[in-house]
Enzyme design. Structure first.
Site, PDB file in Angstrom:
ATOM      1  N   CYS A  27       0.837  -1.203   0.000  1.00 41.18           N
ATOM      2  CA  CYS A  27       0.000   0.000   0.000  1.00 41.18           C
ATOM      3  C   CYS A  27       0.870   1.250   0.000  1.00 41.18           C
ATOM      4  CB  CYS A  27      -0.909   0.001   1.222  1.00 41.18           C
ATOM      5  SG  CYS A  27      -2.202  -1.243   1.172  1.00 41.18           S
ATOM      6  N   ALA A  59      -2.925  -3.391  -2.570  1.00 44.69           N
ATOM      7  CA  ALA A  59      -4.323  -3.665  -2.249  1.00 44.69           C
ATOM      8  C   ALA A  59      -5.199  -2.563  -2.834  1.00 44.69           C
ATOM      9  CB  ALA A  59      -4.511  -3.741  -0.742  1.00 44.69           C
ATOM     10  N   TYR A 185      -8.335  -8.297   6.939  1.00 40.99           N
ATOM     11  CA  TYR A 185      -9.302  -7.538   6.157  1.00 40.99           C
ATOM     12  C   TYR A 185     -10.572  -8.363   5.946  1.00 40.99           C
ATOM     13  CZ  TYR A 185      -5.338  -4.423   5.807  1.00 40.99           C
ATOM     14  OH  TYR A 185      -4.285  -3.593   6.128  1.00 40.99           O
TER      15      TYR A 185
END
Length: 368
Positions: A27, A59, A185
């Site tokens: 990220c 992501a 997540y």
């Protein structure tokens, strides 16, 4: 000397990689309303010149609410798609490295500040914050706001968001998709009994907790061109009592393998603040081996893999079929070059950089 296993080709589905070094998703927290920016062009551009076998984009959220932070990359609308197209076009103009993308939804770990601003959750009523969602109304930690439990209809909607993002990925010419079911997540939240306390068809038994992950895989596989691989990243264990286990990961891996999953990227943790992770070099490699023992698809090991000899040992001994590097690549974006020099292999380099080949490695570089 025998040629190093690390630099042998690897096939994911029908996609052949030049070697077994992958650049893991990282990220960047540098998007604007989900849109890629000049930072992404610079960041991905230099990594695409590294000589690795595959570069997987960070992501990428399938909805605004699925972002980890307000500055995450997204692929939920036409603006996102067009912005990312510009970046990919620029990278592809100078590199033929295959490009993958990781599609994900942050669930209860969404709505956070970027890491260099502390990474704490942003309250739903605070500027740039929003109400998070999850399988159950159970917060990640006592300091955070509880997520809203998803309804059956909302779960179906998230599955379709993954499908739509996969369609956009196909139009962009993305060569591989990795579904993000790791690191606490949303899909991981459905898998783990610590975060999933539902009593309907998406909770309770292992079969029910796996249901959404398998549905998302099927939806993505259905719309992504069959010649391009669809894989998954999982956390093989929560490293916490009563949490998701290696044995359950093996069951999930078998189900995915039977559905035609092209690869499995084995990480761990991220689901609970109570986790106890024995961090050290190769600490996740035994997890990749455990998954590889029960599936036919290629396995990818990741986590504190920093040295060429270390990476070679992982693939040469069969612990995994490939290694993925993340922070190591940020620190040393030419790591595959140095690994090839150390191990006596050859690696691709752009014509503009051929003059940098050290005198002692006269056959290091392959030209494109």
């Amino acid at each position: 000397m025998p040629s190093p296993r690390l630099f042998e080709p690897l096939t994911l589905g029908k996609l052949e990689l030049a070697n077994r070094i992958l650049i893991a998703p990282m990220c960047q927290y540098s998007a604007c309303d989900g849109n890629a920016t000049d930072w992404h062009t610079i960041h991905l551009g230099h990594l695409a010149l590294s000589g690795a076998g595959l570069l997987i984009l960070e992501a990428t959220a399938v909805s605004p609410e699925g972002r980890i932070s307000p500055d995450d990359l997204g692929l939920w609308n036409d603006d996102n798609e067009q912005a990312l197209k510009g970046t990919l076009d620029a990278v592809r103009a100078h590199s033929d490295m295959p490009l993958g993308i990781q599609l994900g939804h942050a669930g209860r770990k969404a709505s956070t500040h970027v890491p260099w601003e502390g990474g704490a959750q942003i309250a739903p009523d605070a500027p740039r914050g929003w109400q998070t969602v999850a399988p159950s109304s159970v917060a990640y930690s006592e300091e955070e706001n509880a997520p809203q439990a998803l309804s059956i209809e909302e779960i179906a909607g998230i599955r379709e968001q993954f499908r739509a993002a996969a369609e956009r990925s196909a139009r962009l010419g993305i060569e591989a998709i990795e579904i993000h079911a790791a690191h606490g997540y949303l899909l991981h939240q459905f898998l783990s009994p610590l975060s999933n306390q539902r009593s309907d068809k998406y909770g309770g038994s292992l079969e029910n907790r796996m249901r959404l992950t398998l549905e998302v895989f099927d939806a993505v596989r259905d719309v992504f061109p069959q010649e391009r691989p669809v894989g998954i990243r999982i956390s093989a264990t929560d490293w916490a009592d009563g949490g998701w286990s290696v044995e359950e990961s093996q069951m999930l891996a078998r189900e995915l393998d039977a559905r035609g999953c092209s690869f499995i990227h084995v990480s761990s943790g991220g689901l609970t603040s109570a986790q106890q992770i024995p961090i050290g070099p190769n600490y996740q490699v035994p997890l990749a081996r455990a998954i590889g023992e029960v599936v036919d698809m290629p396995t990818i090991a990741v986590g504190l893999i920093t040295e060429p000899e270390q990476a070679e040992a992982i693939v040469a001994t069969g612990d995994a079929d490939a290694v993925a590097l993340a922070r190591t690549m940020l620190y040393n974006p030419r790591w595959p070059w140095h690994a090839a020099a150390t191990l006596g292999a050859q690696v691709a380099a752009p014509s503009q950089y051929l003059r940098s080949q050290p005198h002692q490695y006269k056959d290091l570089f392959l030209t494109r």
